[in-house]
Motif scaffolding. Structure first.
Motif, PDB file in Angstrom:
ATOM      1  N   ARG A  50       0.811  -1.218   0.000  1.00 18.13           N
ATOM      2  CA  ARG A  50       0.000   0.000   0.000  1.00 18.13           C
ATOM      3  C   ARG A  50       0.846   1.271   0.000  1.00 18.13           C
ATOM      4  NH1 ARG A  50      -2.322   3.996  -0.698  1.00 18.13           N
ATOM      5  NH2 ARG A  50      -4.094   4.828   0.413  1.00 18.13           N
ATOM      6  N   TYR A  51       1.916   1.292   0.778  1.00 23.89           N
ATOM      7  CA  TYR A  51       2.637   2.541   0.983  1.00 23.89           C
ATOM      8  C   TYR A  51       3.951   2.672   0.236  1.00 23.89           C
ATOM      9  CZ  TYR A  51      -0.814   3.423   4.538  1.00 23.89           C
ATOM     10  OH  TYR A  51      -1.999   3.634   5.186  1.00 23.89           O
ATOM     11  N   ILE A  52       4.401   1.621  -0.428  1.00 30.60           N
ATOM     12  CA  ILE A  52       5.636   1.710  -1.208  1.00 30.60           C
ATOM     13  C   ILE A  52       5.275   1.541  -2.671  1.00 30.60           C
ATOM     14  CG2 ILE A  52       7.865   0.624  -1.676  1.00 30.60           C
ATOM     15  CD1 ILE A  52       8.017  -0.098   1.256  1.00 30.60           C
ATOM     16  N   SER A  53       5.788   2.418  -3.512  1.00 25.01           N
ATOM     17  CA  SER A  53       5.400   2.385  -4.917  1.00 25.01           C
ATOM     18  C   SER A  53       6.097   1.254  -5.655  1.00 25.01           C
ATOM     19  CB  SER A  53       5.732   3.727  -5.581  1.00 25.01           C
ATOM     20  OG  SER A  53       7.127   3.936  -5.552  1.00 25.01           O
ATOM     21  N   GLY A  54       5.384   0.705  -6.624  1.00 27.77           N
ATOM     22  CA  GLY A  54       5.946  -0.335  -7.472  1.00 27.77           C
ATOM     23  C   GLY A  54       5.526  -1.733  -7.067  1.00 27.77           C
ATOM     24  N   TYR A  55       5.323  -2.584  -8.085  1.00 22.43           N
ATOM     25  CA  TYR A  55       4.960  -3.971  -7.842  1.00 22.43           C
ATOM     26  C   TYR A  55       6.109  -4.767  -7.225  1.00 22.43           C
ATOM     27  CZ  TYR A  55       0.614  -3.824 -10.478  1.00 22.43           C
ATOM     28  OH  TYR A  55      -0.644  -3.557 -10.892  1.00 22.43           O
ATOM     29  N   LEU A  56       7.313  -4.405  -7.545  1.00 23.92           N
ATOM     30  CA  LEU A  56       8.473  -5.195  -7.152  1.00 23.92           C
ATOM     31  C   LEU A  56       8.553  -5.382  -5.637  1.00 23.92           C
ATOM     32  CD1 LEU A  56      11.008  -6.655  -8.075  1.00 23.92           C
ATOM     33  CD2 LEU A  56      12.222  -4.501  -7.857  1.00 23.92           C
ATOM     34  N   LYS A  59       4.968 -29.620   0.919  1.00 23.56           N
ATOM     35  CA  LYS A  59       3.884 -29.975   1.824  1.00 23.56           C
ATOM     36  C   LYS A  59       2.539 -29.707   1.159  1.00 23.56           C
ATOM     37  CE  LYS A  59       4.073 -28.878   6.072  1.00 23.56           C
ATOM     38  NZ  LYS A  59       4.186 -28.221   7.373  1.00 23.56           N
ATOM     39  N   ASP A  60       1.528 -30.468   1.573  1.00 22.24           N
ATOM     40  CA  ASP A  60       0.176 -30.259   1.053  1.00 22.24           C
ATOM     41  C   ASP A  60      -0.321 -28.867   1.421  1.00 22.24           C
ATOM     42  OD1 ASP A  60       0.083 -32.782   0.021  1.00 22.24           O
ATOM     43  OD2 ASP A  60      -0.942 -33.655   1.752  1.00 22.24           O
ATOM     44  N   GLY A  61      -0.880 -28.185   0.451  1.00 21.88           N
ATOM     45  CA  GLY A  61      -1.431 -26.861   0.684  1.00 21.88           C
ATOM     46  C   GLY A  61      -0.427 -25.728   0.601  1.00 21.88           C
ATOM     47  N   TYR A  62       0.845 -26.040   0.560  1.00 22.51           N
ATOM     48  CA  TYR A  62       1.841 -24.979   0.539  1.00 22.51           C
ATOM     49  C   TYR A  62       1.791 -24.148  -0.739  1.00 22.51           C
ATOM     50  CZ  TYR A  62       6.022 -22.383   1.416  1.00 22.51           C
ATOM     51  OH  TYR A  62       6.883 -21.362   1.621  1.00 22.51           O
ATOM     52  N   PRO A  63       1.639 -24.766  -1.917  1.00 22.57           N
ATOM     53  CA  PRO A  63       1.520 -23.934  -3.129  1.00 22.57           C
ATOM     54  C   PRO A  63       0.318 -22.991  -3.086  1.00 22.57           C
ATOM     55  CG  PRO A  63       2.054 -26.170  -3.736  1.00 22.57           C
ATOM     56  CD  PRO A  63       1.745 -26.179  -2.262  1.00 22.57           C
ATOM     57  N   ILE A  64      -0.756 -23.419  -2.441  1.00 20.84           N
ATOM     58  CA  ILE A  64      -1.932 -22.555  -2.314  1.00 20.84           C
ATOM     59  C   ILE A  64      -1.612 -21.369  -1.403  1.00 20.84           C
ATOM     60  CG2 ILE A  64      -4.303 -22.461  -1.450  1.00 20.84           C
ATOM     61  CD1 ILE A  64      -4.520 -25.432  -2.325  1.00 20.84           C
ATOM     62  N   THR A  65      -0.899 -21.622  -0.320  1.00 23.51           N
ATOM     63  CA  THR A  65      -0.482 -20.540   0.575  1.00 23.51           C
ATOM     64  C   THR A  65       0.413 -19.551  -0.158  1.00 23.51           C
ATOM     65  OG1 THR A  65      -0.573 -22.034   2.458  1.00 23.51           O
ATOM     66  CG2 THR A  65       0.704 -20.023   2.734  1.00 23.51           C
ATOM     67  N   PHE A  66       1.384 -20.057  -0.900  1.00 27.81           N
ATOM     68  CA  PHE A  66       2.288 -19.192  -1.649  1.00 27.81           C
ATOM     69  C   PHE A  66       1.514 -18.351  -2.657  1.00 27.81           C
ATOM     70  CE2 PHE A  66       5.062 -18.470  -5.336  1.00 27.81           C
ATOM     71  CZ  PHE A  66       6.010 -17.689  -4.732  1.00 27.81           C
ATOM     72  N   ALA A  67       0.602 -18.982  -3.399  1.00 26.49           N
ATOM     73  CA  ALA A  67      -0.175 -18.255  -4.403  1.00 26.49           C
ATOM     74  C   ALA A  67      -1.061 -17.193  -3.755  1.00 26.49           C
ATOM     75  CB  ALA A  67      -1.019 -19.226  -5.209  1.00 26.49           C
ATOM     76  N   GLY A  68      -1.657 -17.522  -2.612  1.00 32.44           N
ATOM     77  CA  GLY A  68      -2.530 -16.565  -1.930  1.00 32.44           C
ATOM     78  C   GLY A  68      -1.778 -15.354  -1.413  1.00 32.44           C
ATOM     79  N   ILE A  69      -0.630 -15.579  -0.818  1.00 29.84           N
ATOM     80  CA  ILE A  69       0.156 -14.458  -0.297  1.00 29.84           C
ATOM     81  C   ILE A  69       0.731 -13.627  -1.441  1.00 29.84           C
ATOM     82  CG2 ILE A  69       2.236 -13.871   1.010  1.00 29.84           C
ATOM     83  CD1 ILE A  69       1.567 -16.138   2.905  1.00 29.84           C
ATOM     84  N   LEU A  70       1.178 -14.278  -2.503  1.00 26.66           N
ATOM     85  CA  LEU A  70       1.700 -13.549  -3.657  1.00 26.66           C
ATOM     86  C   LEU A  70       0.601 -12.735  -4.330  1.00 26.66           C
ATOM     87  CD1 LEU A  70       4.281 -13.120  -5.280  1.00 26.66           C
ATOM     88  CD2 LEU A  70       3.616 -15.040  -6.717  1.00 26.66           C
ATOM     89  N   GLU A  71      -0.601 -13.281  -4.351  1.00 28.43           N
ATOM     90  CA  GLU A  71      -1.742 -12.561  -4.923  1.00 28.43           C
ATOM     91  C   GLU A  71      -2.007 -11.256  -4.173  1.00 28.43           C
ATOM     92  OE1 GLU A  71      -6.377 -13.564  -5.877  1.00 28.43           O
ATOM     93  OE2 GLU A  71      -5.465 -14.342  -4.040  1.00 28.43           O
ATOM     94  N   LYS A  72      -1.843 -11.281  -2.868  1.00 32.79           N
ATOM     95  CA  LYS A  72      -2.060 -10.057  -2.077  1.00 32.79           C
ATOM     96  C   LYS A  72      -1.077  -8.961  -2.507  1.00 32.79           C
ATOM     97  CE  LYS A  72      -5.072 -12.102   0.514  1.00 32.79           C
ATOM     98  NZ  LYS A  72      -5.387 -13.214  -0.341  1.00 32.79           N
ATOM     99  N   GLY A  73       0.149  -9.332  -2.771  1.00 31.22           N
ATOM    100  CA  GLY A  73       1.135  -8.356  -3.227  1.00 31.22           C
ATOM    101  C   GLY A  73       0.771  -7.749  -4.568  1.00 31.22           C
ATOM    102  N   PHE A  74       0.198  -8.573  -5.465  1.00 31.78           N
ATOM    103  CA  PHE A  74      -0.204  -8.070  -6.780  1.00 31.78           C
ATOM    104  C   PHE A  74      -1.460  -7.202  -6.714  1.00 31.78           C
ATOM    105  CE2 PHE A  74       2.066 -11.715  -8.873  1.00 31.78           C
ATOM    106  CZ  PHE A  74       2.894 -10.920  -9.639  1.00 31.78           C
ATOM    107  N   LEU A  75      -2.492  -7.703  -6.060  1.00 31.88           N
ATOM    108  CA  LEU A  75      -3.790  -7.036  -6.083  1.00 31.88           C
ATOM    109  C   LEU A  75      -3.816  -5.709  -5.349  1.00 31.88           C
ATOM    110  CD1 LEU A  75      -6.249 -10.020  -5.637  1.00 31.88           C
ATOM    111  CD2 LEU A  75      -5.688  -8.779  -7.716  1.00 31.88           C
ATOM    112  N   LEU A  76      -3.029  -5.582  -4.324  1.00 30.82           N
ATOM    113  CA  LEU A  76      -3.064  -4.350  -3.538  1.00 30.82           C
ATOM    114  C   LEU A  76      -2.392  -3.176  -4.240  1.00 30.82           C
ATOM    115  CD1 LEU A  76      -2.533  -5.866  -0.046  1.00 30.82           C
ATOM    116  CD2 LEU A  76      -4.610  -4.851  -0.957  1.00 30.82           C
ATOM    117  N   LYS A  77      -1.652  -3.431  -5.295  1.00 30.53           N
ATOM    118  CA  LYS A  77      -1.003  -2.335  -6.021  1.00 30.53           C
ATOM    119  C   LYS A  77      -1.881  -1.786  -7.134  1.00 30.53           C
ATOM    120  CE  LYS A  77       2.163  -0.693  -5.281  1.00 30.53           C
ATOM    121  NZ  LYS A  77       2.368   0.386  -4.340  1.00 30.53           N
ATOM    122  N   LYS A  78      -2.999  -2.422  -7.431  1.00 30.50           N
ATOM    123  CA  LYS A  78      -3.864  -1.946  -8.522  1.00 30.50           C
ATOM    124  C   LYS A  78      -4.701  -0.775  -8.117  1.00 30.50           C
ATOM    125  CE  LYS A  78      -4.008  -5.930 -11.332  1.00 30.50           C
ATOM    126  NZ  LYS A  78      -4.732  -6.768 -12.191  1.00 30.50           N
TER     127      LYS A  78
END
Length: 71
Positions: free
Chosen positions: A18-24, A52-71
Motif C-alpha cells: 500500500r505505501y511503497i510504490s511499485g509492484y516489485l 507440503k500439502d497446501g503450501y503452493p496454495i499458501t504461496f499463491a494466496g500471499i503472492l496474490e495479495k502483493g499483486f492485487l493491492l497495487k492496482k
C-alpha cells in the motif's frame, strides 16, 4: 499458531504494497514472507519444505495479495 503468524505476515505485505510504490516491493515482500513462514514456523522447523500439502496454495494466496493491492 502458524495461521496467526501468517496473518501478521500478510498484514505487513498489505502495508508494504500500500505505501511503497511499485509492484516489485510487494512481490518481494510476499516471497520473503512465504519463505520465512515456511522456514521458521512450519514443520520441520528451521528447514525449507516446499512440497507440503497446501503450501503452493499458501504461496499463491500471499503472492496474490502483493499483486492485487497495487492496482
Amino acid at each position: 499458531m502458524t495461521t496467526n503468524i501468517a496473518i501478521v505476515y500478510v498484514m505487513f505485505i498489505v502495508l508494504i504494497a500500500r505505501y511503497i510504490s511499485g509492484y516489485l516491493w510487494g512481490i518481494f515482500a510476499s516471497i520473503i514472507a512465504v519463505i520465512a513462514i515456511n522456514f521458521f514456523f512450519s514443520e520441520p522447523i528451521m528447514e525449507l519444505n516446499f512440497v507440503k500439502d497446501g503450501y503452493p496454495i499458501t504461496f499463491a494466496g500471499i503472492l496474490e495479495k502483493g499483486f492485487l493491492l497495487k492496482k
